[in-house]
Design an enzyme around this catalytic site. Structure first.
Site, PDB file in Angstrom:
ATOM      1  N   TRP A  78       0.838  -1.207   0.000  1.00 31.60           N
ATOM      2  CA  TRP A  78       0.000   0.000   0.000  1.00 31.60           C
ATOM      3  C   TRP A  78       0.870   1.254   0.000  1.00 31.60           C
ATOM      4  CZ3 TRP A  78      -0.116   3.799   3.807  1.00 31.60           C
ATOM      5  CH2 TRP A  78      -1.126   4.759   3.699  1.00 31.60           C
ATOM      6  N   HIS A  79       2.050   1.166   0.606  1.00 29.09           N
ATOM      7  CA  HIS A  79       2.909   2.336   0.719  1.00 29.09           C
ATOM      8  C   HIS A  79       3.464   2.799  -0.619  1.00 29.09           C
ATOM      9  CE1 HIS A  79       2.907   1.293   5.034  1.00 29.09           C
ATOM     10  NE2 HIS A  79       3.206   2.561   5.223  1.00 29.09           N
ATOM     11  N   GLY A  80       3.623   1.907  -1.578  1.00 25.84           N
ATOM     12  CA  GLY A  80       4.196   2.361  -2.843  1.00 25.84           C
ATOM     13  C   GLY A  80       4.307   1.252  -3.867  1.00 25.84           C
TER      14      GLY A  80
END
Length: 486
Positions: free
Chosen positions: A328-330
């Site tokens: 989800w972060h990248g």
């Protein structure tokens, strides 16, 4: 317009808060929420006006879907309720996936399948990960029957509320609606104002005094990853941990503080995470709003899908959940690596707990921090190769950096050659902030707990004023918050 900029601190914030209370004390106090919504949309559009239609479209579509789900619940139509929930889920995942993961997926499809699909350059709208997951959580709550009312303007304010919009904390619909609809909260409360301002100053100091002081050192370290030696590698890794913690917790403190100034309570995001004795406990203390959201909407429902969860089920669900948190972060193989390592670590942690294997508390804390130091290398690295270069240095495979004098002494005594010149790595190292920062991370309570213990006094007021003035003096070179890139 950053939280740590002159225009935000001295123009936007006073106008936003002042206008909110000015409208709040009139006969039409609902105008206070309209003012706050307009201020939030202005704040977002100020960054890049082309991003604003994406935010507004996301709000409008989700609002319409939520209304449909509520209507289906009122009519006891479970089929429509479920159908609109999945439509909303698909829309949000597609929206986030298009902007965040399209280029990454196409690049790897071309690489693996020898295809030539054109890879578009898609600018990532600021805050899309956060305003999307906020609405996904709201959709889930609506589907579960936890959302009762949903006026458009209050919903739009819930999503776009400027303190949390770009990097959280992630909000919950029911808690926010209750506050937005309470007329008493639209009147100024000087205790809340003082508490919120104190928290805002603490966050600002964290960002501009501590986190920003490490930017040059950490950036230089990763840019020269192939040349790092053992001591350098560990200092770069821990330097990034300190930078990331004080940057993101500083943002969260400022966000919670600004909301508190307006009598609005939003979730905390940090609770002394580096005191954690396990990786599970770390995630219960780090980015708490994200962990709680994913746990409530994904981990627990998946685990409940098994009639009698076994260790195998717990391990599987934990791995899936924390892999999703990681990616989800990248979009990038570094984030995939980070996600896999944390998912694996969580599974090992569950197995350790399941069999009740012993480990002394100090040792468990050290193991947790070392594991974080290793895994967060990929979180920061520009690419996988750079990440492995840093890890290689942390294993001592590039030599051990000592002072020239000490290197010669050790070589004479032990016949082992050490790389000399440790003084070179400290050219940009801010000892004056790094050491106090480590002590604060280790021993100090979280900012929200700290201000509850503080009692108003002339000395405290002087300390806060001096801290604010010193932080403002550091605003000459405004820098991004690290979580803006996610």
């Amino acid at each position: 317009m950053y939280f740590n900029s002159y225009e935000f601190i001295f123009l936007f914030l006073p106008c936003a808060v002042g206008g909110y209370f000015l409208f709040g004390k009139t006969k039409h106090s609902r105008l206070a929420n309209i003012w706050l919504l307009l201020a939030s949309l202005f704040f977002y559009g100020y960054w890049e006006i082309n991003y604003l239609p994406v935010l507004l479209t996301s709000i409008a579509v989700n609002f319409a879907i939520i209304r449909r789900i509520l209507a289906a619940i009122n009519n006891a139509d479970n089929t429509k309720r479920k159908a609109f929930f999945y439509i909303g889920l698909t829309f949000n995942v597609f929206l986030l996936g298009y902007y965040k993961y399209t280029a990454f997926i196409l690049e790897n499809v071309n690489l693996l399948c020898d295809t030539t699909f054109p890879v578009p350059h898609i600018d990532l709208p600021l805050g899309i990960s956060f305003f999307t997951i906020t609405q996904l959580v709201c959709l889930y709550d609506c589907y579960a029957g936890n959302v009762k009312k949903n006026g458009f303007f209050d919903y739009a304010l819930f999503v776009s509320f400027f303190p949390h919009l770009l990097a959280g904390p992630i909000l919950y619909h029911r808690a926010m609606m209750r506050q937005f609809q309470d007329e008493k909260l639209r009147l100024i409360n000087w205790d809340n104002m003082a508490e919120g301002l104190t928290l805002f100053i603490i966050g600002l100091v964290k960002k501009v005094v501590v986190a920003d002081s490490l930017i040059v050192f950490v950036n230089n370290g990763f840019a020269n990853a192939e040349n790092l030696t053992l001591i350098q590698g560990w200092f770069v890794s821990f330097g990034y941990i300190v930078q990331l913690y004080f940057d993101f917790s500083g943002y969260s403190d400022m966000a919670i503080g600004m909301a508190k100034m307006m009598n609005i309570t939003i979730p905390i995001n940090f609770n002394s995470p580096f005191r954690a004795k396990s990786l599970i406990e770390f995630w219960q203390r780090w980015h708490i709003s994200l962990t709680n959201a994913i746990t409530g909407c994904l981990y627990q429902p998946l685990l409940r899908s098994f009639a009698r969860p076994t260790l195998r089920h717990v391990a599987f669900v934990s791995f899936v959940t924390f892999f999703i948190i990681g990616v989800w972060h990248g979009a990038g193989w570094t984030y995939v690596g980070f996600a896999l390592l944390h998912a694996f670590g969580i599974v090992v942690n569950h197995i350790w707990r399941w069999y009740k294997l012993p480990m002394p508390r100090p040792l468990s804390n050290i193991v947790t921090i070392v594991y974080l130091a290793v895994t967060l290398v990929f979180f920061r690295a520009d690419n996988v190769t750079q990440g492995f270069c840093v890890l290689k240095s942390m294993l001592g495979l590039n030599g051990i950096t000592l002072s020239t004098h000490m290197a010669a002494l050790y070589e004479n005594i032990f016949g082992v050659a050490f790389t000399g010149g440790v003084e070179r790595i400290f050219n940009y190292f801010p000892w004056e902030t790094f050491v106090p920062a480590i002590l604060l991370m280790t021993f100090s309570p979280s900012s929200t707990k700290l201000i509850k213990r503080l009692k108003p006094s002339p000395i405290l007021a002087v300390v806060l004023v001096i801290s604010l003035l010193y932080a403002v003096s550091k605003l000459g070179e405004t820098t991004d918050f690290l979580y803006f890139q996610f």
